[in-house]
Design a protein around this motif. Structure first.
Motif, PDB file in Angstrom:
ATOM      1  N   VAL A  28       0.936  -1.155  -0.332  1.00 34.78           N
ATOM      2  CA  VAL A  28      -0.042  -0.203   0.423  1.00 34.78           C
ATOM      3  C   VAL A  28       0.398   1.381  -0.199  1.00 34.78           C
ATOM      4  O   VAL A  28       0.698   2.286  -0.589  1.00 34.78           O
ATOM      5  N   SER A  29       2.057   1.355   0.892  1.00 37.61           N
ATOM      6  CA  SER A  29       2.360   2.307   0.423  1.00 37.61           C
ATOM      7  C   SER A  29       3.787   2.438  -0.332  1.00 37.61           C
ATOM      8  O   SER A  29       3.941   3.528  -0.659  1.00 37.61           O
ATOM      9  N   GLY A  30       4.057   1.472  -1.251  1.00 37.04           N
ATOM     10  CA  GLY A  30       4.315   1.608  -2.665  1.00 37.04           C
ATOM     11  C   GLY A  30       3.252   1.774  -3.998  1.00 37.04           C
ATOM     12  O   GLY A  30       4.031   2.561  -4.593  1.00 37.04           O
ATOM     13  N   ALA A  31       2.036   1.449  -3.434  1.00 36.29           N
ATOM     14  CA  ALA A  31       0.933   2.137  -4.194  1.00 36.29           C
ATOM     15  C   ALA A  31       0.846   3.796  -4.315  1.00 36.29           C
ATOM     16  O   ALA A  31       0.712   4.607  -4.665  1.00 36.29           O
ATOM     17  N   TRP A  54      -0.921   0.400 -17.056  1.00 34.26           N
ATOM     18  CA  TRP A  54      -0.977  -0.856 -17.511  1.00 34.26           C
ATOM     19  C   TRP A  54       0.021  -1.679 -17.549  1.00 34.26           C
ATOM     20  O   TRP A  54       0.046  -2.474 -17.466  1.00 34.26           O
ATOM     21  N   GLY A  55       1.143  -0.710 -16.825  1.00 34.21           N
ATOM     22  CA  GLY A  55       1.666  -1.768 -16.050  1.00 34.21           C
ATOM     23  C   GLY A  55       1.832  -2.155 -14.715  1.00 34.21           C
ATOM     24  O   GLY A  55       1.893  -3.237 -14.555  1.00 34.21           O
ATOM     25  N   ALA A  56       1.286  -1.764 -14.233  1.00 31.14           N
ATOM     26  CA  ALA A  56       0.149  -2.056 -12.962  1.00 31.14           C
ATOM     27  C   ALA A  56      -0.853  -3.437 -13.175  1.00 31.14           C
ATOM     28  O   ALA A  56      -1.050  -4.558 -12.574  1.00 31.14           O
ATOM     29  N   GLY A  81       1.849  -5.826  -9.419  1.00 31.89           N
ATOM     30  CA  GLY A  81       1.440  -4.994  -9.627  1.00 31.89           C
ATOM     31  C   GLY A  81       1.839  -3.370  -9.028  1.00 31.89           C
ATOM     32  O   GLY A  81       1.677  -2.209 -10.520  1.00 31.89           O
ATOM     33  N   VAL A  82       2.356  -2.924  -7.981  1.00 34.62           N
ATOM     34  CA  VAL A  82       2.496  -2.035  -7.362  1.00 34.62           C
ATOM     35  C   VAL A  82       3.995  -1.455  -8.539  1.00 34.62           C
ATOM     36  O   VAL A  82       4.220  -0.394  -8.702  1.00 34.62           O
ATOM     37  N   LEU A  83       4.506  -2.238  -8.400  1.00 36.04           N
ATOM     38  CA  LEU A  83       5.790  -2.666  -9.603  1.00 36.04           C
ATOM     39  C   LEU A  83       5.405  -1.693 -10.870  1.00 36.04           C
ATOM     40  O   LEU A  83       5.979  -1.000 -10.505  1.00 36.04           O
ATOM     41  N   GLY A  84       4.861  -2.171 -11.066  1.00 39.40           N
ATOM     42  CA  GLY A  84       4.124  -2.147 -11.719  1.00 39.40           C
ATOM     43  C   GLY A  84       3.423   0.016 -13.059  1.00 39.40           C
ATOM     44  O   GLY A  84       3.781   0.107 -13.862  1.00 39.40           O
ATOM     45  N   LEU A  92       9.056  -3.220 -17.526  1.00 40.60           N
ATOM     46  CA  LEU A  92       8.488  -4.473 -16.844  1.00 40.60           C
ATOM     47  C   LEU A  92       9.542  -5.804 -17.911  1.00 40.60           C
ATOM     48  O   LEU A  92       9.664  -6.530 -16.597  1.00 40.60           O
ATOM     49  N   LEU A  93       8.837  -5.686 -18.844  1.00 34.05           N
ATOM     50  CA  LEU A  93       9.534  -6.938 -19.327  1.00 34.05           C
ATOM     51  C   LEU A  93      10.817  -7.476 -18.992  1.00 34.05           C
ATOM     52  O   LEU A  93      11.358  -8.464 -18.453  1.00 34.05           O
TER      53      LEU A  93
END
Length: 165
Positions: A28-31, A54-56, A81-84, A92-93
């Motif tokens: 949550v903090s990352g998002a 789109w990344g998420a 998901g958050v990283l995206g 991402l790839l």
């Protein structure tokens, strides 16, 4: 905001390596940080809202089948998901490829050292705390590979070196 992203990645690396889980507060903090970075146009990967969305979606949806088949923990999926959201779809790839190679090396080293126990402490370290302390743990809780940590390592490397080309 690059420093905030890097700090979030470091927290994820340390927590996942030590505990083999990614807590919801970290996700949550990352998002929240990623959304603030997008709103302030201070995004370290120079992406916009659409690319982040789109990344998420891709980060979450790509790893969801691994969770559904019990091959990965839910924290890894949420973290992806958050990283995206931070890195966007285009980065991402390569991050997935790097993280998967690191995770594969981890698994190969763990399997090899289990077969030939030259370094028993390294086997315990690679297996993680749940495996080392719970001999009767159910397969659902057994998480050998800290995939979120490897995603975070790959992302940090991408922040430093990947965008220079």
């Amino acid at each position: 905001m690059a420093l905030a992203c890097l700090l979030w990645l470091v927290f994820a690396i340390v927590y996942d390596l030590r505990e083999r889980r990614v807590p919801n507060w970290l996700v949550v903090s990352g998002a929240a940080l990623a959304l603030v970075a997008l709103a302030l146009t201070a995004q370290p990967f120079d992406i916009g809202w659409a690319e982040a969305g789109w990344g998420a979606a891709a980060g979450f949806c790509f790893l969801l089948p691994f969770y559904a088949t019990n091959l990965m923990g839910a924290g890894d999926v949420k973290f992806a998901g958050v990283l995206g959201l931070w890195v966007g779809l285009s980065a991402l790839l390569p991050i997935w490829v790097i993280a998967s190679l690191l995770a594969g090396a981890h698994a190969l080293l763990w399997q090899t050292l289990k077969q030939w126990p030259f370094f028993p402490r390294l086997v315990v370290m690679l297996a993680g705390p749940k495996h080392a302390s719970d001999s009767g743990a159910s397969p659902r809780r057994l998480r050998i590979i800290p995939y979120a940590a490897y995603l975070a390592v790959a992302s940090a490397a991408w922040m430093v070196w990947g965008r220079q080309s």
